[in-house]
Design a protein around this motif. Structure first.
Motif, PDB file in Angstrom:
ATOM      1  N   GLU A 277      -0.730   5.813   7.935  1.00  0.00           N
ATOM      2  CA  GLU A 277       0.659   6.166   7.627  1.00  0.00           C
ATOM      3  C   GLU A 277       1.268   5.167   6.642  1.00  0.00           C
ATOM      4  OE1 GLU A 277       4.955   6.489   9.930  1.00  0.00           O
ATOM      5  OE2 GLU A 277       3.136   6.142  11.093  1.00  0.00           O
ATOM      6  N   LEU A 278       1.051   3.881   6.877  1.00  0.00           N
ATOM      7  CA  LEU A 278       1.579   2.850   5.986  1.00  0.00           C
ATOM      8  C   LEU A 278       1.019   3.003   4.581  1.00  0.00           C
ATOM      9  CD1 LEU A 278       3.077   0.151   5.399  1.00  0.00           C
ATOM     10  CD2 LEU A 278       0.944  -0.978   6.054  1.00  0.00           C
ATOM     11  N   LEU A 279      -0.296   3.147   4.457  1.00  0.00           N
ATOM     12  CA  LEU A 279      -0.921   3.247   3.140  1.00  0.00           C
ATOM     13  C   LEU A 279      -0.456   4.492   2.387  1.00  0.00           C
ATOM     14  CD1 LEU A 279      -4.543   2.003   3.938  1.00  0.00           C
ATOM     15  CD2 LEU A 279      -2.639   0.723   2.913  1.00  0.00           C
ATOM     16  N   SER A 280      -0.121   5.560   3.099  1.00  0.00           N
ATOM     17  CA  SER A 280       0.358   6.772   2.426  1.00  0.00           C
ATOM     18  C   SER A 280       1.730   6.544   1.781  1.00  0.00           C
ATOM     19  CB  SER A 280       0.434   7.949   3.406  1.00  0.00           C
ATOM     20  OG  SER A 280       1.502   7.790   4.315  1.00  0.00           O
TER      21      SER A 280
ATOM     22  N   ARG B  73       5.552 -10.680  -2.343  1.00  0.00           N
ATOM     23  CA  ARG B  73       4.156 -10.417  -2.017  1.00  0.00           C
ATOM     24  C   ARG B  73       4.089  -9.746  -0.647  1.00  0.00           C
ATOM     25  NH1 ARG B  73       1.089 -16.017  -3.165  1.00  0.00           N
ATOM     26  NH2 ARG B  73       2.178 -16.452  -1.244  1.00  0.00           N
ATOM     27  N   PRO B  74       3.789  -8.432  -0.621  1.00  0.00           N
ATOM     28  CA  PRO B  74       3.779  -7.709   0.644  1.00  0.00           C
ATOM     29  C   PRO B  74       2.432  -7.807   1.377  1.00  0.00           C
ATOM     30  CG  PRO B  74       3.485  -6.178  -1.161  1.00  0.00           C
ATOM     31  CD  PRO B  74       3.646  -7.537  -1.776  1.00  0.00           C
ATOM     32  N   TYR B  75       2.512  -8.068   2.662  1.00  0.00           N
ATOM     33  CA  TYR B  75       1.347  -8.120   3.542  1.00  0.00           C
ATOM     34  C   TYR B  75       1.625  -7.243   4.754  1.00  0.00           C
ATOM     35  CZ  TYR B  75      -0.058 -12.304   0.984  1.00  0.00           C
ATOM     36  OH  TYR B  75      -0.426 -13.180   0.002  1.00  0.00           O
ATOM     37  N   VAL B  76       0.561  -6.830   5.412  1.00  0.00           N
ATOM     38  CA  VAL B  76       0.705  -6.157   6.699  1.00  0.00           C
ATOM     39  C   VAL B  76      -0.138  -6.939   7.706  1.00  0.00           C
ATOM     40  CG1 VAL B  76      -1.195  -4.516   6.290  1.00  0.00           C
ATOM     41  CG2 VAL B  76       0.586  -3.964   7.954  1.00  0.00           C
ATOM     42  N   ALA B  77       0.396  -7.095   8.912  1.00  0.00           N
ATOM     43  CA  ALA B  77      -0.334  -7.719  10.007  1.00  0.00           C
ATOM     44  C   ALA B  77      -0.416  -6.695  11.129  1.00  0.00           C
ATOM     45  CB  ALA B  77       0.374  -8.987  10.482  1.00  0.00           C
ATOM     46  N   TYR B  78      -1.623  -6.422  11.576  1.00  0.00           N
ATOM     47  CA  TYR B  78      -1.824  -5.448  12.648  1.00  0.00           C
ATOM     48  C   TYR B  78      -1.835  -6.184  13.980  1.00  0.00           C
ATOM     49  CZ  TYR B  78      -3.139  -2.525   8.759  1.00  0.00           C
ATOM     50  OH  TYR B  78      -3.119  -1.832   7.584  1.00  0.00           O
ATOM     51  N   TYR B  79      -1.199  -5.603  14.958  1.00  0.00           N
ATOM     52  CA  TYR B  79      -1.116  -6.264  16.257  1.00  0.00           C
ATOM     53  C   TYR B  79      -1.352  -5.269  17.392  1.00  0.00           C
ATOM     54  CZ  TYR B  79       3.432  -4.132  17.097  1.00  0.00           C
ATOM     55  OH  TYR B  79       4.427  -3.230  17.300  1.00  0.00           O
ATOM     56  N   GLU B  80      -1.609  -5.826  18.543  1.00  0.00           N
ATOM     57  CA  GLU B  80      -1.648  -5.048  19.774  1.00  0.00           C
ATOM     58  C   GLU B  80      -1.061  -5.921  20.877  1.00  0.00           C
ATOM     59  OE1 GLU B  80      -6.100  -6.085  21.467  1.00  0.00           O
ATOM     60  OE2 GLU B  80      -5.791  -4.156  20.492  1.00  0.00           O
TER      61      GLU B  80
ATOM     62  N   HIS C 141      -4.867  -9.236   9.060  1.00  0.00           N
ATOM     63  CA  HIS C 141      -3.799  -9.057   8.087  1.00  0.00           C
ATOM     64  C   HIS C 141      -4.416  -8.630   6.766  1.00  0.00           C
ATOM     65  CE1 HIS C 141      -5.053 -13.143   7.051  1.00  0.00           C
ATOM     66  NE2 HIS C 141      -4.553 -12.901   5.862  1.00  0.00           N
ATOM     67  N   MET C 142      -3.595  -8.016   5.929  1.00  0.00           N
ATOM     68  CA  MET C 142      -4.100  -7.494   4.656  1.00  0.00           C
ATOM     69  C   MET C 142      -3.026  -7.650   3.589  1.00  0.00           C
ATOM     70  SD  MET C 142      -5.475  -3.634   3.756  1.00  0.00           S
ATOM     71  CE  MET C 142      -4.054  -2.833   4.455  1.00  0.00           C
ATOM     72  N   ASP C 143      -3.445  -8.073   2.418  1.00  0.00           N
ATOM     73  CA  ASP C 143      -2.577  -8.160   1.254  1.00  0.00           C
ATOM     74  C   ASP C 143      -2.403  -6.747   0.711  1.00  0.00           C
ATOM     75  OD1 ASP C 143      -1.380  -8.589  -1.218  1.00  0.00           O
ATOM     76  OD2 ASP C 143      -2.632 -10.313  -1.701  1.00  0.00           O
ATOM     77  N   LEU C 144      -1.176  -6.247   0.663  1.00  0.00           N
ATOM     78  CA  LEU C 144      -0.927  -4.870   0.232  1.00  0.00           C
ATOM     79  C   LEU C 144      -0.884  -4.697  -1.276  1.00  0.00           C
ATOM     80  CD1 LEU C 144       1.783  -3.860   2.840  1.00  0.00           C
ATOM     81  CD2 LEU C 144      -0.615  -3.182   2.791  1.00  0.00           C
ATOM     82  N   ARG C 145      -0.861  -5.792  -2.045  1.00  0.00           N
ATOM     83  CA  ARG C 145      -0.734  -5.671  -3.501  1.00  0.00           C
ATOM     84  C   ARG C 145      -1.867  -4.862  -4.117  1.00  0.00           C
ATOM     85  NH1 ARG C 145       0.058 -11.761  -4.993  1.00  0.00           N
ATOM     86  NH2 ARG C 145      -1.344 -11.899  -3.243  1.00  0.00           N
TER      87      ARG C 145
END
Length: 93
Positions: free
Chosen positions: A41-44, A63-70, A83-87
């Protein structure tokens, strides 16, 4: 907010010392926290954005990043998985 009238006060409140150089470029890391099942969903939504969000008139780079959590139920805390660099997913102009 650092470039505005109260920039010096914000600068000190963020824990920085010395004086704020408003002419120096500023790089801000933006971190989005989501659960791993929402990655698609985020990548779309990234198709709507352009090159690494340079605000050239303001001399600011975002510089946008995403961090996945649970949620770790046993430990009662959030567990960051990766985590992933969204650039690399942004369109280039």
């Amino acid at each position: 907010m650092l470039r505005g009238e109260g920039g010096e006060l914000w600068y000190r409140n963020m824990g920085f010392g010395g004086t704020l150089n408003k002419n120096k470029s500023v790089t801000i890391d933006i971190i989005i926290m989501i659960t791993g099942d929402r990655e698609k969903e985020l990548l779309s939504h990234l198709d709507e954005f352009n090159d690494p969000l340079n605000l050239r008139d303001e001399n600011i780079i975002l510089r946008p990043y995403v961090a996945y959590y649970e949620w770790d139920k046993l430990k009662g805390k959030v567990n960051i998985q990766k985590h992933m660099d969204l650039r690399k997913h942004l369109k280039n102009k």
